[in-house]
Design a protein around this motif. Structure first.
Motif, PDB file in Angstrom:
ATOM      1  N   LEU A  51       0.550  -1.183  -0.028  1.00  0.00           N
ATOM      2  CA  LEU A  51      -0.149  -0.006  -0.039  1.00  0.00           C
ATOM      3  C   LEU A  51       0.868   1.184   0.014  1.00  0.00           C
ATOM      4  N   SER A  52       2.356   1.175  -0.048  1.00  0.00           N
ATOM      5  CA  SER A  52       2.859   2.307  -0.123  1.00  0.00           C
ATOM      6  C   SER A  52       2.951   3.257  -1.105  1.00  0.00           C
ATOM      7  N   THR A  53       2.765   2.609  -2.203  1.00  0.00           N
ATOM      8  CA  THR A  53       2.710   3.162  -3.579  1.00  0.00           C
ATOM      9  C   THR A  53       1.364   2.847  -4.402  1.00  0.00           C
ATOM     10  N   GLU A  54       0.838   3.575  -5.081  1.00  0.00           N
ATOM     11  CA  GLU A  54      -0.155   3.349  -5.936  1.00  0.00           C
ATOM     12  C   GLU A  54       0.105   3.134  -7.465  1.00  0.00           C
ATOM     13  N   SER A  55       1.041   3.639  -7.758  1.00  0.00           N
ATOM     14  CA  SER A  55       1.505   3.742  -9.288  1.00  0.00           C
ATOM     15  C   SER A  55       2.264   2.730  -9.851  1.00  0.00           C
ATOM     16  N   LEU A  56       3.146   2.146  -8.873  1.00  0.00           N
ATOM     17  CA  LEU A  56       3.953   1.028  -9.367  1.00  0.00           C
ATOM     18  C   LEU A  56       4.096  -0.161  -8.340  1.00  0.00           C
ATOM     19  N   GLU A  57       4.533  -1.347  -8.948  1.00  0.00           N
ATOM     20  CA  GLU A  57       4.446  -2.245  -8.201  1.00  0.00           C
ATOM     21  C   GLU A  57       5.661  -2.627  -7.150  1.00  0.00           C
ATOM     22  N   VAL A  58       5.547  -2.949  -6.083  1.00  0.00           N
ATOM     23  CA  VAL A  58       6.655  -3.376  -5.201  1.00  0.00           C
ATOM     24  C   VAL A  58       6.963  -4.632  -5.036  1.00  0.00           C
ATOM     25  N   MET A  59       8.023  -4.977  -4.505  1.00  0.00           N
ATOM     26  CA  MET A  59       8.397  -6.390  -4.182  1.00  0.00           C
ATOM     27  C   MET A  59       9.138  -6.851  -3.031  1.00  0.00           C
ATOM     28  N   GLY A  60       9.047  -7.883  -2.462  1.00  0.00           N
ATOM     29  CA  GLY A  60       9.824  -8.414  -1.235  1.00  0.00           C
ATOM     30  C   GLY A  60      10.005  -9.887  -1.317  1.00  0.00           C
ATOM     31  N   LEU A  61      10.689 -10.443  -0.380  1.00  0.00           N
ATOM     32  CA  LEU A  61      10.938 -11.752  -0.165  1.00  0.00           C
ATOM     33  C   LEU A  61      10.207 -12.149   0.991  1.00  0.00           C
ATOM     34  N   SER A 123       3.174  -6.513  -5.589  1.00  0.00           N
ATOM     35  CA  SER A 123       1.757  -5.656  -5.577  1.00  0.00           C
ATOM     36  C   SER A 123       1.255  -5.730  -6.900  1.00  0.00           C
ATOM     37  N   HIS A 124      -0.185  -5.711  -7.255  1.00  0.00           N
ATOM     38  CA  HIS A 124      -0.895  -5.433  -8.114  1.00  0.00           C
ATOM     39  C   HIS A 124      -1.877  -4.397  -7.935  1.00  0.00           C
ATOM     40  N   PRO A 125      -1.211  -2.959  -8.299  1.00  0.00           N
ATOM     41  CA  PRO A 125      -2.315  -1.763  -8.221  1.00  0.00           C
ATOM     42  C   PRO A 125      -3.172  -1.573  -9.260  1.00  0.00           C
ATOM     43  N   HIS A 126      -4.371  -1.375  -8.778  1.00  0.00           N
ATOM     44  CA  HIS A 126      -5.476  -1.219  -9.839  1.00  0.00           C
ATOM     45  C   HIS A 126      -5.810  -2.305 -10.686  1.00  0.00           C
ATOM     46  N   ILE A 127      -5.423  -3.663 -10.534  1.00  0.00           N
ATOM     47  CA  ILE A 127      -5.512  -4.739 -11.128  1.00  0.00           C
ATOM     48  C   ILE A 127      -5.977  -6.122 -10.474  1.00  0.00           C
ATOM     49  N   THR A 128      -6.386  -7.267 -11.091  1.00  0.00           N
ATOM     50  CA  THR A 128      -6.759  -8.091 -10.390  1.00  0.00           C
ATOM     51  C   THR A 128      -5.555  -8.871  -9.874  1.00  0.00           C
ATOM     52  N   VAL A 129      -5.835  -9.881  -8.711  1.00  0.00           N
ATOM     53  CA  VAL A 129      -4.743 -10.693  -8.079  1.00  0.00           C
ATOM     54  C   VAL A 129      -4.300 -11.787  -8.513  1.00  0.00           C
ATOM     55  N   TRP A 130      -4.816 -12.152  -9.968  1.00  0.00           N
ATOM     56  CA  TRP A 130      -4.300 -13.256 -10.366  1.00  0.00           C
ATOM     57  C   TRP A 130      -3.055 -13.028 -11.228  1.00  0.00           C
ATOM     58  N   PRO A 131      -1.783 -13.820 -11.086  1.00  0.00           N
ATOM     59  CA  PRO A 131      -0.403 -13.504 -11.544  1.00  0.00           C
ATOM     60  C   PRO A 131      -0.467 -13.564 -13.269  1.00  0.00           C
ATOM     61  N   ILE A 153       0.687 -12.601  -4.204  1.00  0.00           N
ATOM     62  CA  ILE A 153       0.333 -11.408  -4.861  1.00  0.00           C
ATOM     63  C   ILE A 153      -0.815 -10.520  -3.992  1.00  0.00           C
ATOM     64  N   PHE A 154      -0.530  -9.250  -3.987  1.00  0.00           N
ATOM     65  CA  PHE A 154      -1.472  -8.532  -3.123  1.00  0.00           C
ATOM     66  C   PHE A 154      -2.296  -7.418  -4.317  1.00  0.00           C
ATOM     67  N   SER A 155      -3.501  -7.610  -4.331  1.00  0.00           N
ATOM     68  CA  SER A 155      -4.280  -6.661  -5.349  1.00  0.00           C
ATOM     69  C   SER A 155      -4.525  -5.556  -4.505  1.00  0.00           C
ATOM     70  N   VAL A 166      -8.937  -5.637  -0.393  1.00  0.00           N
ATOM     71  CA  VAL A 166      -7.769  -5.815  -0.685  1.00  0.00           C
ATOM     72  C   VAL A 166      -7.720  -7.406  -0.665  1.00  0.00           C
ATOM     73  N   GLN A 167      -6.977  -7.953  -1.821  1.00  0.00           N
ATOM     74  CA  GLN A 167      -7.263  -9.298  -2.100  1.00  0.00           C
ATOM     75  C   GLN A 167      -5.763 -10.006  -1.949  1.00  0.00           C
ATOM     76  N   ALA A 168      -5.341 -11.088  -1.700  1.00  0.00           N
ATOM     77  CA  ALA A 168      -4.240 -11.830  -1.528  1.00  0.00           C
ATOM     78  C   ALA A 168      -4.554 -13.122  -2.128  1.00  0.00           C
ATOM     79  N   ALA A 169      -3.418 -13.617  -3.020  1.00  0.00           N
ATOM     80  CA  ALA A 169      -3.349 -14.911  -3.640  1.00  0.00           C
ATOM     81  C   ALA A 169      -2.076 -15.566  -3.393  1.00  0.00           C
ATOM     82  N   CYS A 170      -1.889 -17.033  -3.253  1.00  0.00           N
ATOM     83  CA  CYS A 170      -0.727 -17.552  -3.387  1.00  0.00           C
ATOM     84  C   CYS A 170      -0.501 -18.684  -4.318  1.00  0.00           C
ATOM     85  N   PHE A 171       0.481 -18.696  -5.284  1.00  0.00           N
ATOM     86  CA  PHE A 171       0.273 -19.550  -6.512  1.00  0.00           C
ATOM     87  C   PHE A 171       1.716 -20.248  -6.662  1.00  0.00           C
TER      88      PHE A 171
END
Length: 379
Positions: A51-61, A123-131, A153-155, A166-171
């Motif tokens: 939720l820290s940024t709305e325009s770009l995707e973020v990533m972590g481990l 993260s998936h800002p403004h899009i669905t949770v599916w990869p 993935i966090f939508s 907010v939605q979250a999915a594991c795949f």
């Protein structure tokens, strides 16, 4: 085309169809992850980062371990600096993976259990949770190194059509019979924790620093390319100040308020627990006083009973403080024998015989026979 290779049992020949089935079996063996369980404090770190940024995707481990039941347990998260800031993709560099491995070793020594890198999130800002296709391919490359590696993935910031949640999915990635790479959904469960772990707290504190570091890195890269252009440099500096201030307003201040609220909640909880402790100690002290009073009353009653028995024995002139009651035992016979023992009361025993027999022991007192064959003992 026939592929032949040797095994321990001999030589095996595989047709193309059999080879595809064999590869599919190997892929399924690599993907034995049954479930992903993440602690609520680690989930909070990932969601805050998303939720820290709305325009770009973020990533972590994700850091944790894979148990014997093929369940991935996530206990912490590591925020990564984005090396490639794009709207629709993120990348992980090799130095970041090495840094994550060192962090996992440090956390394992701190917690006293096995901790390693078990997954990644973005993260998936403004899009669905599916990869997306890129996400599935990235997950496939991770799974070649670790069969239990998972992707989350966090939508966030959904559109109006998707609602406000907010939605979250594991795949994981899986190859179908035709060789096409598809996603494999993994159940995701959030395990509640009553406290915020120290390593998760450090990750939250590190989050604003990481975002500011990204902005400074991007500014330095642009500054080296536009050296000598004063107007462009002033513009870039303004953008850096704006982005840093935005991070401060959207992330740092809410986190500070949240920490203050949690501190107040912990203080109230501490006061409540201290009050409960004092109440329990008071009940214990009251119970000790009641037990002491009961013991005192019981002792007084015992002493009074012993005194009464002593007084009664003194008035009766008895030698012993207590006298045994008379024991009467009857046996089939026609006569009676009365025998008196010293200071023990009367004992009546019936023995075979036709008449009454009276026996007097020394010190037992006078014994007189009564009419009808009975034997009496004077008081």
């Amino acid at each position: 085309m026939i592929i032949i290779f040797s095994t321990q049992c001999g030589i095996m020949a595989l047709s193309p169809t059999t080879l595809q089935d064999f590869e599919q079996t190997l892929d399924q063996a690599k993907m034995s992850l049954r479930e992903l369980r993440i602690s609520s404090d680690a989930y909070f770190v990932c969601l805050t980062h998303a939720l820290s940024t709305e325009s770009l995707e973020v990533m972590g481990l994700l850091l944790g371990d894979l148990d014997s039941e093929d369940v991935c347990r996530v206990c912490s998260a590591m925020v990564l600096v984005r090396s490639d800031k794009r709207k629709d993709r993120v990348e992980i560099s090799t130095p970041q993976l090495l840094s994550a491995a060192r962090e996992a070793e440090r956390l394992a020594a701190e917690l006293g259990r096995t901790v390693r890198v078990v997954g990644w999130y973005h993260s998936h800002p403004h899009i669905t949770v599916w990869p997306s296709v890129v996400d599935i391919n990235t997950q496939e490359s991770f799974q070649t190194m670790d069969r239990g590696f998972a992707g989350v993935i966090f939508s966030v910031f959904p559109n109006r059509q998707g609602g406000e949640r907010v939605q979250a999915a594991c795949f994981q990635s899986a190859r179908e019979a035709g060789g096409e790479l598809k996603r494999r959904d993994i159940p995701l469960r959030i395990e509640s924790t009553r406290t915020l772990a120290a390593h998760c707290l450090k990750a939250l504190v590190r989050l604003p620093e990481t975002l500011c570091e990204e902005e400074v890195t991007a500014f330095d890269a642009v500054r080296a390319a536009t050296e000598g252009d004063t107007l462009t440099e002033m513009h870039n500096q303004a953008v850096l100040v704006r982005n840093t201030t935005q991070t401060l307003g959207l992330l740092t201040l809410p986190l500070v308020r949240w920490f203050e609220d949690r501190l107040m909640h912990n203080q109230r909880t501490l006061q409540r627990l201290l009050g409960e402790r004092d109440a329990l100690l008071a009940r214990l002290r009251e119970g000790d006083r009641d037990a002491a009073e009961s013991a005192r009353v019981c002792e007084e009653r015992t002493l009074a009973r012993v005194k009464c028995e002593s007084d009664a024995d003194a008035e009766g002139g008895g030698v012993e403080p207590r006298r045994r009651r008379a024991v009467v035992k009857l046996e089939p016979c026609s006569g009676a024998v009365v025998k008196q023992e010293p200071c023990s009361g009367a004992v009546v025993k019936q023995e075979p015989g036709a008449g009454a027999v009276v026996k007097q022991e020394p010190g037992a007192g006078a014994v007189q026979p009564s009419a009808g064959g009975a034997t009496g003992v004077p008081a």
